[in-house]
Scaffold this motif. Structure first.
Motif: not given
Length: 408
Positions: A224-242
């Protein structure tokens, strides 16, 4: 300055064409910059030069869908704007490779659940004939046909993608090393042999891996590498009231049952957080021969699902108050179909139940990792032959390639 932002100029051109024409000529004669007005003359050019969507096609059996399949589709999607995926049916797979582990419905569910897939063609042919290729170009508006750099051969040794290559509409991606459906079948069969030899289910994970290696078993080669995980990740955080929904599990041999329960969980909120148990936790509760897939392999499989927003890699067995507070969890859910734990202990969902934020979801499918492994073990001779046949074809392919390169 961008022409879209100069609406007053457009109004002027429309209502006072002679006046604005004179202004532009005067500006040019005086040596003034015309960049302010440049957007006007280039409007039609810009509109006509806009790129149309590039549609790419990739096909496969997609049996025992794993992160290697997902990474191939991710790479394919990067070569265009829309990804169309062809899924070969059960009968054709039997003819060319041997019996599939998953049926057509299960494989379609998995492929439709991958975040990079825009459209699916069921009953796709195993070989890309000229007739089907023209259908892809004309009916589905496909621009390029994509495949990995691993060999895909017909029984006579010919290349499945020869027609696409000849037409100049073929693009190649890099195969994901360290995993394949054949390899996973091998891991399950090796685990089955260990059970038949009477290995103690209570041995620790390291000892089990050492014994498996000494028996020539298939061990995960994934790094595993951090690059591969980031390629699969959405990279989005939940909204304030999510409204954040949490579901956890091993998610071993990621299957259609997993996809369906994640879909159901995602519909309950705005953001789906998924906890994935560590290898040690899975071994402790399922037995020393599990998991089949290692933690980071399982994490990538879950991240590739279109219903997953974020994962906790190595989530605890018990959901705690600290976890709920830290991740701002609104609701904890669990499916009615799950693997049984070998340990009898307190309820892992006791805290969210006491807080009134737990819900049991009716699992749409009764599929489990164990039931899939049992399918393979029940037909182990057929799968051994299938694996041997693939290895023989690949050996022949690489030998021919070597001869071609050396000029023999």
């Amino acid at each position: 300055m961008d022409y879209e932002n100069n609406s007053w100029i457009w109004d002027g051109v429309y209502y006072y064409p002679h006046l604005f024409g004179g202004i532009m000529v005067t500006a040019a004669l005086l040596g003034l910059s015309t960049s302010y007005f440049g957007g006007i003359g280039s409007f039609h050019k810009r509109k006509s030069d806009r790129k149309r969507h590039i549609r790419v096609y990739m096909d496969g059996c997609f049996d025992l869908v794993h992160y290697g399949h997902a990474n191939a589709l991710r790479q394919a999607k990067a070569l265009g704007d829309e990804l169309v995926v062809g899924v070969v049916n059960d009968e054709v797979i039997v003819e060319h490779k041997g019996p599939p582990v998953l049926n057509m419905e299960e494989r379609l569910t998995l492929v439709n659940g991958l975040k990079w897939v825009d459209e699916v063609i069921p009953d796709a042919p195993y070989a890309i004939s000229e007739e089907f290729m023209n259908r892809l170009f004309n009916e589905y508006k496909i621009d390029y046909i994509i495949h990995g750099d691993d060999p895909c051969l017909l029984p006579d040794g010919s290349d499945v993608y020869a027609a696409a290559k000849k037409a100049g509409r073929y693009k190649q991606i890099k195969r994901t090393e360290g995993v394949s459906s054949t390899d996973i079948v091998g891991r399950i069969l090796a685990s089955s042999r260990c059970r038949e030899n009477g290995e103690d289910h209570n041995v620790n994970g390291e000892q089990h891996q050492e014994e498996s290696q000494s028996n020539g078993s298939h061990i995960s080669q994934f790094l595993p590498t951090s690059r591969r995980i980031s390629q699969f990740s959405n990279g989005k955080e939940p909204g304030a009231n999510a409204r954040i929904i949490y579901i956890d599990g091993a998610f071993d041999l990621f299957h259609a049952g997993h996809v369906e329960i994640l879909k159901k969980a995602r519909e309950l909120g705005d953001f789906l957080l998924i906890g994935i148990y560590s290898d040690e936790t899975v071994r402790e509760h399922r037995g020393s021969h599990y998991p089949i897939m290692r933690l980071h392999e399982r994490s990538l499989s879950v991240l590739s699902c279109c219903y997953a927003n974020e994962v906790i890699i190595g989530a605890p067995w018990k959901v705690t108050k600290d976890m709920i507070t830290t991740f701002n969890i609104s609701l904890v859910v669990h499916g009615t179909v799950a693997e049984n734990s070998l340990k009898s202990e307190s309820d892992p969902y006791e805290v969210p139940k006491n807080m009134g934020i737990f819900r049991l979801l009716e699992s749409p499918k009764d599929t489990t990792t164990t039931s899939i492994a049992q399918r393979i073990m029940a037909n182990h001779e057929a799968y051994k032959k299938r694996n041997a046949k693939k290895a023989q074809n690949e050996k022949r392919y690489y030998e021919e390639e070597k001869k071609y390169v050396s000029g023999e």
